[in-house]
Design an enzyme around this catalytic site. Structure first.
Site, PDB file in Angstrom:
ATOM      1  CG  HIS A   1      37.387 -96.709 -36.394  1.00 59.38           C
ATOM      2  ND1 HIS A   1      36.839 -97.954 -36.205  1.00 59.38           N
ATOM      3  CD2 HIS A   1      36.499 -96.049 -37.190  1.00 59.38           C
ATOM      4  CE1 HIS A   1      35.681 -98.050 -36.844  1.00 59.38           C
ATOM      5  NE2 HIS A   1      35.454 -96.901 -37.448  1.00 59.38           N
ATOM      6  NE  ARG A   2      35.756-100.390 -39.639  1.00 58.59           N
ATOM      7  CZ  ARG A   2      35.980-101.186 -38.601  1.00 58.59           C
ATOM      8  NH1 ARG A   2      37.214-101.593 -38.341  1.00 58.59           N
ATOM      9  NH2 ARG A   2      35.006-101.567 -37.806  1.00 58.59           N
TER      10      ARG A   2
ATOM     11  CG  ASP B   1      33.115-101.189 -41.874  1.00 56.61           C
ATOM     12  OD1 ASP B   1      33.005-100.157 -42.568  1.00 56.61           O
ATOM     13  OD2 ASP B   1      32.388-101.424 -40.882  1.00 56.61           O
TER      14      ASP B   1
ATOM     15  CG  ASN C   1      31.542 -90.331 -36.819  1.00 55.79           C
ATOM     16  OD1 ASN C   1      30.452 -90.326 -37.378  1.00 55.79           O
ATOM     17  ND2 ASN C   1      32.674 -90.326 -37.493  1.00 55.79           N
TER      18      ASN C   1
ATOM     19  CG  ASP D   1      31.296 -96.496 -32.614  1.00 56.41           C
ATOM     20  OD1 ASP D   1      31.798 -95.384 -32.340  1.00 56.41           O
ATOM     21  OD2 ASP D   1      31.092 -96.880 -33.785  1.00 56.41           O
TER      22      ASP D   1
ATOM     23  CE  LYS E   1      33.109 -94.104 -35.162  1.00 54.07           C
ATOM     24  NZ  LYS E   1      32.197 -95.202 -35.441  1.00 54.07           N
TER      25      LYS E   1
ATOM     26  CD  GLU F   1      32.973 -94.820 -39.032  1.00 53.31           C
ATOM     27  OE1 GLU F   1      32.764 -95.660 -38.154  1.00 53.31           O
ATOM     28  OE2 GLU F   1      32.806 -95.056 -40.240  1.00 53.31           O
TER      29      GLU F   1
END
Length: 424
Positions: free
Chosen positions: A377-378, A300, A98, A56, A403, A328
């Site tokens: 990613h999360r 998040d 993204n 990112d 990311k 995302e």
């Protein structure tokens, strides 16, 4: 022949012992991308230390380079940014993967360019809404086109704004407000930015934006809970220290309580300024997490909390999640899908709520599950937590953690976690 990212998989082997050690979370993504933009808009050389180097932030840095900003990287956590005080038109579309922060922030900043800038991203970004920001920029006299209401966005800037006030619908994302705030200081007149209604994605991120703007010499005044006034100061170069990423810290806090371990992050939860640090209070209550958790102001952190909740003593309902559907990926769907893949009914969607049917007895069981990360990613990082206690948890596309946290799997390994499959 090497496997493509999408074909990679990584199975976590439950360690069977408390995780102990020292891990330094990477720099904050949110703050790094704010600081990169402000340093790029400033005249002179800024040194950003403690910065995150990930997909990112590289997209942001490369986009600024394409717009005439000089950026060097003397080490793994430093950006040295030299700007002229003006961004130049890019020769080709800016590709931002993204990266929501980079996309939203640069769309507004492009209004300050005398010329045309196209902001684009990957197939996931092309599904993420940007229409409220486009509408707001048009109200400020900027020529903007976004046919689908998502990227690509074409901004035909004149180097300034044609109006001095704008109302923005920030219900979907606080990033729209942050984008306007940061760009507004680069104009020639004071700009008033007002919220349409009281709804806002996560208000704490606005505070991060204003703090970063002040550090780079801007003047922002909050006239009321829903109105900010930005003076046309431009920005001045400065040296800026970026704090560790609170969202990344949530996985380590959760791994600590799940395994009864002791993980030293080198920074106390109370010293973070990012909204996701509020989740520490909830994580610390495990296995007695609250029955209802409002995720709206720590969005998040919700994937971390939801997977942790699977092992809680009592069920947990997550509310305030509507915005997670336009991250995302649709994170509410991804969480319910992954949890119920581990055991049917473990994660249930009720409207935009997520109900986690907690069961401490999941720990120690063998429940083979391939977790679809949806390139998010999360989702990958949070479901790895389930693999600390359950045998058979396999993360698909584990490389997507690049990311925001490229060293995530290595950090878990350093704490004593083993894997089957190749670490990306």
């Amino acid at each position: 022949m090497s496997m493509s990212n999408a074909e990679q998989k990584l199975t976590i082997l439950p360690p069977g012992h408390p995780l102990e050690g020292r891990v330094s979370p990477p720099g904050s993504k949110s703050i790094t991308n704010r600081a990169l933009l402000l340093a790029g808009l400033a005249k002179g050389t800024s040194r950003l230390t403690g910065a995150l180097k990930s997909d990112d932030t590289r997209y942001m840095a490369d986009a600024l380079r394409a717009m005439g900003v000089t950026i060097s990287e003397p080490d793994d956590t430093t950006f040295v940014v030299t700007g002229t005080g003006r961004l130049l038109p890019a020769q080709k579309p800016l590709f931002l993967g993204n990266a929501g922060t980079a996309t939203r922030f640069l769309t507004a900043a492009a209004a300050l360019v005398d010329g045309t800038v196209v902001v684009d991203g990957d197939q996931h970004m092309r599904k993420r809404p940007i229409a409220p920001l486009v509408t707001a920029l048009r109200a400020l006299g900027v020529a903007v086109e976004a046919e689908t209401g998502c990227p690509p966005v074409t901004v035909s800037g004149s180097g300034d704004f044609g109006a001095d006030r704008v109302t923005i619908d920030a219900g979907l994302s606080s990033q729209y407000v942050s984008a306007l705030l940061m760009a507004a200081a680069g104009g020639t007149r004071p700009v008033n930015i007002e919220l349409a209604g009281e709804e806002i994605g996560a208000r704490g991120y606005i505070d991060l934006t204003v703090a970063a703007m002040h550090a780079f010499g801007a003047e922002v005044r909050q006239v009321s809970p829903s109105i900010w006034q930005v003076a046309p100061t431009g920005y001045r170069a400065t040296d800026y220290i970026i704090e560790p990423d609170a969202s990344a810290a949530t996985y380590l806090w959760a791994a600590e309580v799940l395994t009864g371990g002791s993980i030293d992050l080198g920074v106390a939860a109370a010293s973070f300024s990012q909204p996701d640090a509020k989740s520490y209070e909830v994580i610390a209550r495990f296995p007695h997490m609250p029955a209802i958790i409002d995720g709206s102001q720590m969005q998040d952190a919700v994937p971390t909390l939801a997977v942790l909740a699977a092992f809680n003593e009592t069920p947990v309902r997550f509310t305030g999640l509507a915005n997670l559907r336009v991250k995302e990926c649709d994170r509410v769907r991804a969480l319910s899908t992954g949890l119920s893949n581990i055991r049917p009914g473990l994660g249930i969607e009720e409207g935009d709520d997520l109900l986690v049917a907690s069961d401490p007895k999941l720990a120690g069981q063998t429940l083979p599950a391939d977790i679809d990360t949806f390139a998010d990613h999360r989702i990958a990082m949070s479901f790895a937590l389930a693999g600390l206690k359950i045998n058979g948890i396999t993360i698909l596309d584990p490389g997507c953690v690049a990311k925001t946290y490229p060293r995530y799997w290595d950090e878990l390994a350093s704490l004593g976690v083993d894997f089957e499959g190749d670490r990306p």
